[in-house]
Design a protein around this motif. Structure first.
Motif, PDB file in Angstrom:
ATOM      1  N   TYR A  65       0.608  -1.080  -0.287  1.00 13.60           N
ATOM      2  CA  TYR A  65       0.107  -0.325   0.009  1.00 13.60           C
ATOM      3  C   TYR A  65       0.465   0.982   0.101  1.00 13.60           C
ATOM      4  CZ  TYR A  65      -4.194  -3.000   0.779  1.00 13.60           C
ATOM      5  OH  TYR A  65      -5.272  -3.855   0.573  1.00 13.60           O
ATOM      6  N   ARG A  66       2.265   1.120   1.000  1.00  8.70           N
ATOM      7  CA  ARG A  66       2.935   3.074   0.903  1.00  8.70           C
ATOM      8  C   ARG A  66       3.665   2.725  -0.265  1.00  8.70           C
ATOM      9  NH1 ARG A  66       7.935   2.227   4.277  1.00  8.70           N
ATOM     10  NH2 ARG A  66       8.572   1.090   2.175  1.00  8.70           N
ATOM     11  N   PRO A  85      -2.600   3.655 -17.748  1.00 11.13           N
ATOM     12  CA  PRO A  85      -3.641   2.844 -16.501  1.00 11.13           C
ATOM     13  C   PRO A  85      -1.978   2.282 -16.326  1.00 11.13           C
ATOM     14  CG  PRO A  85      -4.355   2.383 -18.868  1.00 11.13           C
ATOM     15  CD  PRO A  85      -2.900   3.330 -19.455  1.00 11.13           C
ATOM     16  N   VAL A  86      -2.543   2.159 -14.302  1.00  8.31           N
ATOM     17  CA  VAL A  86      -1.626   1.509 -13.434  1.00  8.31           C
ATOM     18  C   VAL A  86      -2.717   0.545 -12.233  1.00  8.31           C
ATOM     19  CG1 VAL A  86      -0.402   1.573 -11.883  1.00  8.31           C
ATOM     20  CG2 VAL A  86      -0.265   3.856 -13.561  1.00  8.31           C
ATOM     21  N   VAL A  87      -1.946  -0.432 -12.367  1.00 12.44           N
ATOM     22  CA  VAL A  87      -3.025  -2.056 -11.199  1.00 12.44           C
ATOM     23  C   VAL A  87      -1.805  -1.738 -10.217  1.00 12.44           C
ATOM     24  CG1 VAL A  87      -4.157  -4.255 -11.946  1.00 12.44           C
ATOM     25  CG2 VAL A  87      -4.100  -2.780 -14.050  1.00 12.44           C
ATOM     26  N   LEU A  88      -2.672  -2.124  -9.414  1.00 13.19           N
ATOM     27  CA  LEU A  88      -1.127  -2.671  -8.048  1.00 13.19           C
ATOM     28  C   LEU A  88      -2.446  -3.823  -7.404  1.00 13.19           C
ATOM     29  CD1 LEU A  88       0.577  -2.438  -5.953  1.00 13.19           C
ATOM     30  CD2 LEU A  88      -1.378  -0.601  -4.858  1.00 13.19           C
ATOM     31  N   GLY A  89      -1.562  -4.554  -7.031  1.00 12.35           N
ATOM     32  CA  GLY A  89      -1.864  -6.488  -6.529  1.00 12.35           C
ATOM     33  C   GLY A  89      -0.835  -6.697  -5.908  1.00 12.35           C
ATOM     34  N   GLY A  90      -1.022  -8.367  -5.056  1.00 11.29           N
ATOM     35  CA  GLY A  90      -0.675  -8.828  -4.602  1.00 11.29           C
ATOM     36  C   GLY A  90      -0.683  -8.811  -2.989  1.00 11.29           C
ATOM     37  N   LYS A  91      -0.129  -9.661  -2.213  1.00 12.43           N
ATOM     38  CA  LYS A  91      -0.115  -9.284  -0.720  1.00 12.43           C
ATOM     39  C   LYS A  91       0.371  -7.794  -0.582  1.00 12.43           C
ATOM     40  CE  LYS A  91       1.088 -14.066  -0.888  1.00 12.43           C
ATOM     41  NZ  LYS A  91       0.377 -14.559  -1.806  1.00 12.43           N
ATOM     42  N   ARG A  98      -7.644  -7.448   2.452  1.00  8.21           N
ATOM     43  CA  ARG A  98      -8.328  -6.139   1.283  1.00  8.21           C
ATOM     44  C   ARG A  98      -8.009  -4.733   2.482  1.00  8.21           C
ATOM     45  NH1 ARG A  98      -8.936  -4.431  -3.594  1.00  8.21           N
ATOM     46  NH2 ARG A  98     -10.593  -2.501  -3.896  1.00  8.21           N
ATOM     47  N   GLN A  99      -7.342  -4.012   2.862  1.00 10.17           N
ATOM     48  CA  GLN A  99      -7.555  -2.865   3.537  1.00 10.17           C
ATOM     49  C   GLN A  99      -8.349  -2.174   3.007  1.00 10.17           C
ATOM     50  OE1 GLN A  99      -3.494  -3.384   4.486  1.00 10.17           O
ATOM     51  NE2 GLN A  99      -3.995  -2.589   6.545  1.00 10.17           N
ATOM     52  N   ASP A 100      -9.768  -1.417   3.015  1.00  9.55           N
ATOM     53  CA  ASP A 100     -10.811  -0.454   2.403  1.00  9.55           C
ATOM     54  C   ASP A 100      -9.661   1.040   2.065  1.00  9.55           C
ATOM     55  OD1 ASP A 100     -12.314  -2.616   2.090  1.00  9.55           O
ATOM     56  OD2 ASP A 100     -13.307  -2.215   3.326  1.00  9.55           O
ATOM     57  N   ASP A 101      -9.741   1.430   3.180  1.00 13.27           N
ATOM     58  CA  ASP A 101      -8.862   2.680   3.659  1.00 13.27           C
ATOM     59  C   ASP A 101      -7.709   2.878   2.846  1.00 13.27           C
ATOM     60  OD1 ASP A 101     -10.868   3.446   5.220  1.00 13.27           O
ATOM     61  OD2 ASP A 101      -9.410   3.428   7.249  1.00 13.27           O
ATOM     62  N   ASP A 102      -7.026   2.191   2.892  1.00 13.67           N
ATOM     63  CA  ASP A 102      -5.554   1.906   2.126  1.00 13.67           C
ATOM     64  C   ASP A 102      -5.833   1.871   0.716  1.00 13.67           C
ATOM     65  OD1 ASP A 102      -3.917   2.286   3.775  1.00 13.67           O
ATOM     66  OD2 ASP A 102      -3.605   0.176   4.458  1.00 13.67           O
ATOM     67  N   VAL A 103      -6.576   0.372   0.056  1.00 11.96           N
ATOM     68  CA  VAL A 103      -7.190   0.776  -1.765  1.00 11.96           C
ATOM     69  C   VAL A 103      -8.202   2.267  -1.624  1.00 11.96           C
ATOM     70  CG1 VAL A 103      -8.795  -0.211  -2.734  1.00 11.96           C
ATOM     71  CG2 VAL A 103      -7.849  -1.650  -1.339  1.00 11.96           C
ATOM     72  N   ALA A 104      -8.849   2.626  -1.109  1.00  7.40           N
ATOM     73  CA  ALA A 104      -9.794   4.296  -1.187  1.00  7.40           C
ATOM     74  C   ALA A 104      -8.308   5.239  -1.828  1.00  7.40           C
ATOM     75  CB  ALA A 104     -10.419   4.578   0.165  1.00  7.40           C
ATOM     76  N   GLN A 105      -7.881   4.927  -0.488  1.00  8.20           N
ATOM     77  CA  GLN A 105      -6.348   6.127  -1.149  1.00  8.20           C
ATOM     78  C   GLN A 105      -5.824   5.874  -2.182  1.00  8.20           C
ATOM     79  OE1 GLN A 105      -2.957   8.122   1.544  1.00  8.20           O
ATOM     80  NE2 GLN A 105      -4.094   6.874   2.997  1.00  8.20           N
ATOM     81  N   LEU A 106      -5.535   4.392  -2.626  1.00 12.49           N
ATOM     82  CA  LEU A 106      -4.347   4.296  -3.321  1.00 12.49           C
ATOM     83  C   LEU A 106      -5.628   4.510  -5.062  1.00 12.49           C
ATOM     84  CD1 LEU A 106      -3.363   0.872  -3.014  1.00 12.49           C
ATOM     85  CD2 LEU A 106      -1.302   2.491  -3.749  1.00 12.49           C
ATOM     86  N   LEU A 107      -6.240   4.454  -5.374  1.00  5.81           N
ATOM     87  CA  LEU A 107      -7.464   4.628  -5.942  1.00  5.81           C
ATOM     88  C   LEU A 107      -7.589   6.406  -5.915  1.00  5.81           C
ATOM     89  CD1 LEU A 107     -10.454   2.106  -5.996  1.00  5.81           C
ATOM     90  CD2 LEU A 107      -8.874   2.345  -7.366  1.00  5.81           C
ATOM     91  N   GLY A 110      -5.412   7.837  -8.037  1.00  2.00           N
ATOM     92  CA  GLY A 110      -4.762   8.117  -9.496  1.00  2.00           C
ATOM     93  C   GLY A 110      -4.142   6.062  -9.538  1.00  2.00           C
ATOM     94  N   CYS A 111      -4.508   5.462  -8.967  1.00 10.49           N
ATOM     95  CA  CYS A 111      -4.488   4.146  -9.334  1.00 10.49           C
ATOM     96  C   CYS A 111      -5.629   3.528  -9.966  1.00 10.49           C
ATOM     97  CB  CYS A 111      -3.934   3.351  -8.047  1.00 10.49           C
ATOM     98  SG  CYS A 111      -3.152   1.693  -8.474  1.00 10.49           S
ATOM     99  N   ASP A 112      -5.682   3.327 -10.835  1.00 16.77           N
ATOM    100  CA  ASP A 112      -7.034   1.889 -11.696  1.00 16.77           C
ATOM    101  C   ASP A 112      -7.778   1.322 -11.179  1.00 16.77           C
ATOM    102  OD1 ASP A 112      -7.064   4.356 -14.121  1.00 16.77           O
ATOM    103  OD2 ASP A 112      -4.788   4.109 -14.131  1.00 16.77           O
ATOM    104  N   ALA A 113      -6.911   0.585 -10.648  1.00 15.36           N
ATOM    105  CA  ALA A 113      -7.246  -0.670 -10.171  1.00 15.36           C
ATOM    106  C   ALA A 113      -6.351  -1.380  -9.134  1.00 15.36           C
ATOM    107  CB  ALA A 113      -7.485  -2.388 -11.405  1.00 15.36           C
ATOM    108  N   VAL A 114      -6.930  -2.338  -7.463  1.00 20.12           N
ATOM    109  CA  VAL A 114      -5.717  -2.599  -6.342  1.00 20.12           C
ATOM    110  C   VAL A 114      -6.965  -4.053  -6.492  1.00 20.12           C
ATOM    111  CG1 VAL A 114      -5.479  -2.769  -4.370  1.00 20.12           C
ATOM    112  CG2 VAL A 114      -6.320  -0.084  -5.395  1.00 20.12           C
ATOM    113  N   LEU A 115      -6.144  -4.449  -7.494  1.00 16.37           N
ATOM    114  CA  LEU A 115      -6.744  -6.191  -7.280  1.00 16.37           C
ATOM    115  C   LEU A 115      -6.102  -7.142  -6.022  1.00 16.37           C
ATOM    116  CD1 LEU A 115      -6.221  -6.486 -10.556  1.00 16.37           C
ATOM    117  CD2 LEU A 115      -7.876  -5.782 -10.050  1.00 16.37           C
ATOM    118  N   GLY A 116      -5.366  -7.345  -5.343  1.00 13.17           N
ATOM    119  CA  GLY A 116      -4.715  -8.511  -4.563  1.00 13.17           C
ATOM    120  C   GLY A 116      -4.974  -9.122  -4.964  1.00 13.17           C
TER     121      GLY A 116
END
Ligand code: B12
Length: 136
Positions: A65-66, A85-91, A98-107, A110-116
């Motif tokens: 996330y960081r 377009p930027v996609v981030l994933g993994g553990k 999934r940590q919703d606050d961190d996902v929201a910050q990433l989106l 400008g992140c287009d998708a956070v996929l785990g």
């Protein structure tokens, strides 16, 4: 479709990147792999040099996330890379879910998708991009 595949700044894991390269190549993508421990500046340089259609960032060490936030902020700070377009994933964290606050910050950054870990979602994202690409 050309993919720039990269690990994140603090993450030294490599088999995730090997796996993702094979996965993306099997989908028919051309893959430029930057390897592990790629900081935001190097990532921006590589985006300028290789002009990918999509950037796929992979992180599994718990700092995703960081590191992901630093990477996407750096790309969005540059007008030429602002719409890439930027996609981030993994553990991505250490919580194991999934940590919703961190996902929201990433989106929001400008992140287009956070996929785990969801490879099916990555395939879906790329298929949707391919459909919207304007032929040359
Ligand atoms: C091998 C390993 C290592 C090796 C890495 C060797 C190498 N050359 O890569 C070594 C020993 C070096 C290592 C080091 C560390 N590791 Co390690 N490591 C592992 C281990 C056992 C396997 C990882 C692996 O190779 N898996 C095989 C690959 C193919 O799969 P994967 O990495 O899971 O990736 C899959 C998914 O995540 C997903 N995915 C990944 N990226 C993306 C991106 C997108 C867009 C999508 C859609 C999907 C996706 O797809 C992949 C295929 O299914 C895991 C535990 C485990 N069993 O998973 C811990 C693990 C990843 N490590 C962990 C940690 C904490 C570390 C260290 C910080 C330990 C330490 N205190 O030093 C360091 C990291 C140092 C650093 N700077 O990054 C933690 C991460 C914690 C978290 N995220 O919650 C894990 C989960 C172990 C644990 N349960 O605590 N590690």
């Amino acid at each position: 479709m050309k993919i720039l595949l990269s690990g994140t700044a603090s993450d030294s894991h490599t088999w995730n990147l090997v796996y993702l390269r094979l996965f993306l190549e099997e989908l028919g993508c051309e893959v430029v792999g930057l390897g592990p421990c790629v900081d935001a500046e190097l990532l921006a340089d590589a985006c300028r040099r290789h002009a990918p259609d999509v950037v796929v960032l992979s992180s599994v060490n718990g700092h995703g996330y960081r590191d992901g936030l630093a990477a996407v902020r750096r790309l969005r700070a540059e007008p030429a890379l602002a719409a890439l377009p930027v996609v981030l994933g993994g553990k991505l964290g250490v919580a194991g879910h999934r940590q919703d606050d961190d996902v929201a910050q990433l989106l929001g950054a400008g992140c287009d998708a956070v996929l785990g870990d969801d490879l099916a979602a990555l395939r879906g994202f790329l298929a949707a991009r391919a459909r919207t690409e304007v032929p040359a």
